[in-house]
Enzyme design. Sequence first.
Site, mmCIF file in Angstrom:
data_model
loop_
_atom_site.group_PDB
_atom_site.id
_atom_site.type_symbol
_atom_site.label_atom_id
_atom_site.label_comp_id
_atom_site.label_asym_id
_atom_site.label_seq_id
_atom_site.Cartn_x
_atom_site.Cartn_y
_atom_site.Cartn_z
ATOM 1 N N ASN A 128 -1.444 1.536 6.010
ATOM 2 C CA ASN A 128 -0.525 0.603 5.386
ATOM 3 C C ASN A 128 -0.050 -0.337 6.484
ATOM 4 O O ASN A 128 0.346 0.130 7.548
ATOM 5 C CB ASN A 128 0.659 1.403 4.794
ATOM 6 C CG ASN A 128 1.634 0.524 4.051
ATOM 7 O OD1 ASN A 128 1.403 -0.668 3.907
ATOM 8 N ND2 ASN A 128 2.715 1.111 3.579
ATOM 9 N N GLY A 129 -0.135 -1.648 6.269
ATOM 10 C CA GLY A 129 0.298 -2.599 7.294
ATOM 11 C C GLY A 129 -0.812 -3.592 7.583
ATOM 12 O O GLY A 129 -1.765 -3.718 6.810
ATOM 13 N N LYS A 135 14.194 -13.384 -11.987
ATOM 14 C CA LYS A 135 13.919 -12.217 -12.839
ATOM 15 C C LYS A 135 12.993 -12.602 -13.970
ATOM 16 O O LYS A 135 12.027 -11.921 -14.265
ATOM 17 C CB LYS A 135 15.269 -11.703 -13.382
ATOM 18 C CG LYS A 135 15.415 -10.259 -13.553
ATOM 19 C CD LYS A 135 15.661 -9.425 -12.323
ATOM 20 C CE LYS A 135 14.908 -9.769 -11.115
ATOM 21 N NZ LYS A 135 15.099 -9.024 -9.929
ATOM 22 N N GLU A 163 9.304 -13.579 -12.638
ATOM 23 C CA GLU A 163 8.467 -12.544 -12.017
ATOM 24 C C GLU A 163 7.945 -11.532 -13.026
ATOM 25 O O GLU A 163 6.856 -11.004 -12.846
ATOM 26 C CB GLU A 163 9.184 -11.848 -10.855
ATOM 27 C CG GLU A 163 10.364 -11.000 -11.236
ATOM 28 C CD GLU A 163 11.046 -10.342 -10.034
ATOM 29 O OE1 GLU A 163 10.383 -10.085 -9.032
ATOM 30 O OE2 GLU A 163 12.249 -10.079 -10.133
ATOM 31 N N LYS A 198 6.532 -3.739 -4.383
ATOM 32 C CA LYS A 198 7.945 -3.368 -4.296
ATOM 33 C C LYS A 198 8.491 -3.514 -2.883
ATOM 34 O O LYS A 198 9.478 -4.174 -2.652
ATOM 35 C CB LYS A 198 8.109 -1.921 -4.784
ATOM 36 C CG LYS A 198 9.558 -1.414 -4.799
ATOM 37 C CD LYS A 198 10.358 -2.082 -5.877
ATOM 38 C CE LYS A 198 11.806 -1.624 -5.924
ATOM 39 N NZ LYS A 198 12.615 -2.567 -6.705
ATOM 40 N N ARG A 253 4.934 0.450 -6.054
ATOM 41 C CA ARG A 253 4.928 -0.405 -4.877
ATOM 42 C C ARG A 253 3.968 -1.588 -5.044
ATOM 43 O O ARG A 253 4.027 -2.546 -4.283
ATOM 44 C CB ARG A 253 4.512 0.408 -3.642
ATOM 45 C CG ARG A 253 5.520 1.462 -3.255
ATOM 46 C CD ARG A 253 4.936 2.426 -2.259
ATOM 47 N NE ARG A 253 4.628 1.786 -0.997
ATOM 48 C CZ ARG A 253 5.464 1.667 0.024
ATOM 49 N NH1 ARG A 253 6.689 2.149 -0.073
ATOM 50 N NH2 ARG A 253 5.104 1.097 1.142
ATOM 51 N N TRP A 313 -2.922 -2.652 -1.609
ATOM 52 C CA TRP A 313 -2.498 -3.974 -2.059
ATOM 53 C C TRP A 313 -3.212 -4.952 -1.130
ATOM 54 O O TRP A 313 -2.903 -5.034 0.055
ATOM 55 C CB TRP A 313 -0.979 -4.086 -1.938
ATOM 56 C CG TRP A 313 -0.379 -5.303 -2.560
ATOM 57 C CD1 TRP A 313 -0.090 -5.501 -3.879
ATOM 58 C CD2 TRP A 313 0.039 -6.504 -1.884
ATOM 59 N NE1 TRP A 313 0.465 -6.745 -4.062
ATOM 60 C CE2 TRP A 313 0.566 -7.377 -2.855
ATOM 61 C CE3 TRP A 313 0.027 -6.923 -0.560
ATOM 62 C CZ2 TRP A 313 1.064 -8.633 -2.550
ATOM 63 C CZ3 TRP A 313 0.522 -8.185 -0.244
ATOM 64 C CH2 TRP A 313 1.032 -9.028 -1.245
ATOM 65 N N CYS A 334 0.827 -1.218 0.000
ATOM 66 C CA CYS A 334 0.000 0.000 0.000
ATOM 67 C C CYS A 334 0.854 1.258 0.000
ATOM 68 O O CYS A 334 1.982 1.262 0.480
ATOM 69 C CB CYS A 334 -0.869 0.018 1.245
ATOM 70 S SG CYS A 334 -1.809 -1.473 1.485
ATOM 71 N N GLU A 375 19.034 -15.837 -9.398
ATOM 72 C CA GLU A 375 18.524 -14.500 -9.704
ATOM 73 C C GLU A 375 17.988 -14.422 -11.142
ATOM 74 O O GLU A 375 16.958 -13.812 -11.390
ATOM 75 C CB GLU A 375 19.636 -13.455 -9.465
ATOM 76 C CG GLU A 375 19.244 -12.016 -9.732
ATOM 77 C CD GLU A 375 18.069 -11.509 -8.891
ATOM 78 O OE1 GLU A 375 17.629 -12.210 -7.975
ATOM 79 O OE2 GLU A 375 17.580 -10.408 -9.187
#
Length: 599
Positions: free
Chosen positions: A101-102, A476, A479, A594, A27, A75, A2, A472
């Site tokens: 947010n949280g 990448k 995702e 993010k 985000r 989110w 969020c 990685e």
Amino acid sequence: MCGIVGYIGEKQASPVLLDGLSKLEYRGYDSAGIAVYDGSKINIEKSKGRLKVLSDLIDGGKKLKGTCGIGHTRWATHGEPSDVNSHPHTNKVGNIAIVHNGIIENYMKLKTYLISKGYEFVSETDTEVIAHLADYYYKGDIIDTVIKIINKVEGSYALGIISSEHPDEIIAVRKDSPLIVGLGDGENYIASDIPAILKYTKNVYLIDDNEIAVLKKSGVTLYNTDKEVIEKEVFEVNWDIQSAEKGGYEHFMFKEIMEEPIGIANTVNPIIKQGLIKFDKIPKKLHIVACGSAYHVGVVGKYVIEKLAKIPVEVDIASEYRYRDPLLTEDTLVVIISQSGETADTLAALRDSKKRGAKIFGIVNVVGSSIARESDEVLYTLAGPEIAVATTKAYSTQLTAIYLLALSLAKANGNLSAEEEKAYCDELMRLPDYVSDMIKQKEKIQYYASRFYNSKSVFFIGRGLDYAISLEGSLKLKEISYIHSEAYGAGELKHGTISLIEDGTLVVALATQDALYEKTMSNIKEVKARGAVVLAITEDGHYNIEETSDAVLYIPKTNPLFTPSLAVTLLQLFAYYVASLKGCDIDKPRNLAKSVTVE
Ligand code: F6R
């Protein structure tokens, strides 16, 4: 996760809020909303979907009058993405509006209690309990109300609150979720991240846990939970506006890959020039703890630190580490790696390790973030703001930070002669040029992407550091392109997974480690014999790989410990072009956020 923005000043608030929210889109979110006080009441507009939907609903902000308001991108955690679950949430009469947010962990208990007191809930969210709690506790003083709320709720929160009973104020408070206050001239802001307000001010307060900020047009006052006024230093942000803008590129991700050479140079050069990091006490053991890509940096770290400094290293995913009762002694150094400096599990692992007596060494990108502030020592990666959800330049700078840490420990431990130190440092300073050379291969990589973007499943294989980089490369690709992919130690594939290799399966094989080259070649032959199509990455000179592979990318010869920094740029570009050819939303992949500020 969020995003929160708040504005109080002379301007119409809603265009400023929409603009700020657009800077937080990276985000990750699935709905958005705004609440603005219009001089007599609070008006709210919110909707599921992209910010554009909300913006169209309120004509770019013009429809919502008023100069004090709060905005939010949600989110979803508790309750599906929907108009009704979007923030802001209000009490029944609608004179208090809240963005959050949280996660409020004890929301069910609070909800049951409030229902028993006659409160009605309209959404499935945890946040709505705060709006009703505010109503329940409000007796004319909004700060007292907030103090009562934070004494009752458990979990994490950054809150922005407006009330028509206090029309000239925004109240903000946080615990374990990022929140800053931006200081303007006759106007002030709240935000969950710097890019939201960078256009308006570079002067901010970094709000700490349970500090309450009261914003008026004319100024900001901060209180502790005893309602005493507290003083705080103004923090000056040194990012420029351009660094948080696309600057003509189609995607932030591509721009950020282009910025890797400068980010690496900015991270490495000052440390090398001032001398490697000094350690008062040499740790006997290291634990590297992080999430996602930052964890993959830790895997590289294990190889490099054990090799150079001869200190045993354990690497852990933060969400596992924090619950596994790790064995820490006062000789253990816990290395915490995080771009955002706010990742909930990583921050919790830091706090737990600290409680157990360990010293914390943070590798962090966002200056002033929680992890940076709570570490005993911080090495900043100077990548600048990273907006694309998938990390690229932050990962690259984290790798270089790990090299600097490894060399510093090796020196402190007596394992690095002056000549070796010079040779390693010279090579590290050459990395930005090498990475620029990798970027020059972009057309070739784009061509390979056009050959392979229809793959259904991809396997990344490598040995040693090549395995670490495979992790990685695989993340990448999956995702951002949504192609299933997995990373394996090249020698491990035949212990089960090789059964998935069939005609046309793409295998990306990394063979940059001279000492392991022949071993990996055998593994390439094994998958070729089963029909795989192979894209190989190796060092200049290993041209015989072309006999067994279908496509090859080369990196120049460098110290084998540093090849990850080169190979990863090729893999990032490969993922980027594949996702681009598939028409994916590269900067904002589905379901991802993010800064992961919830567990
Ligand atoms: C993947 C990615 C994530 C992050 C992870 C940790 O591209 O970006 O896996 O690496 O969420 O985030 P930070 O580094 O902010 O703690």
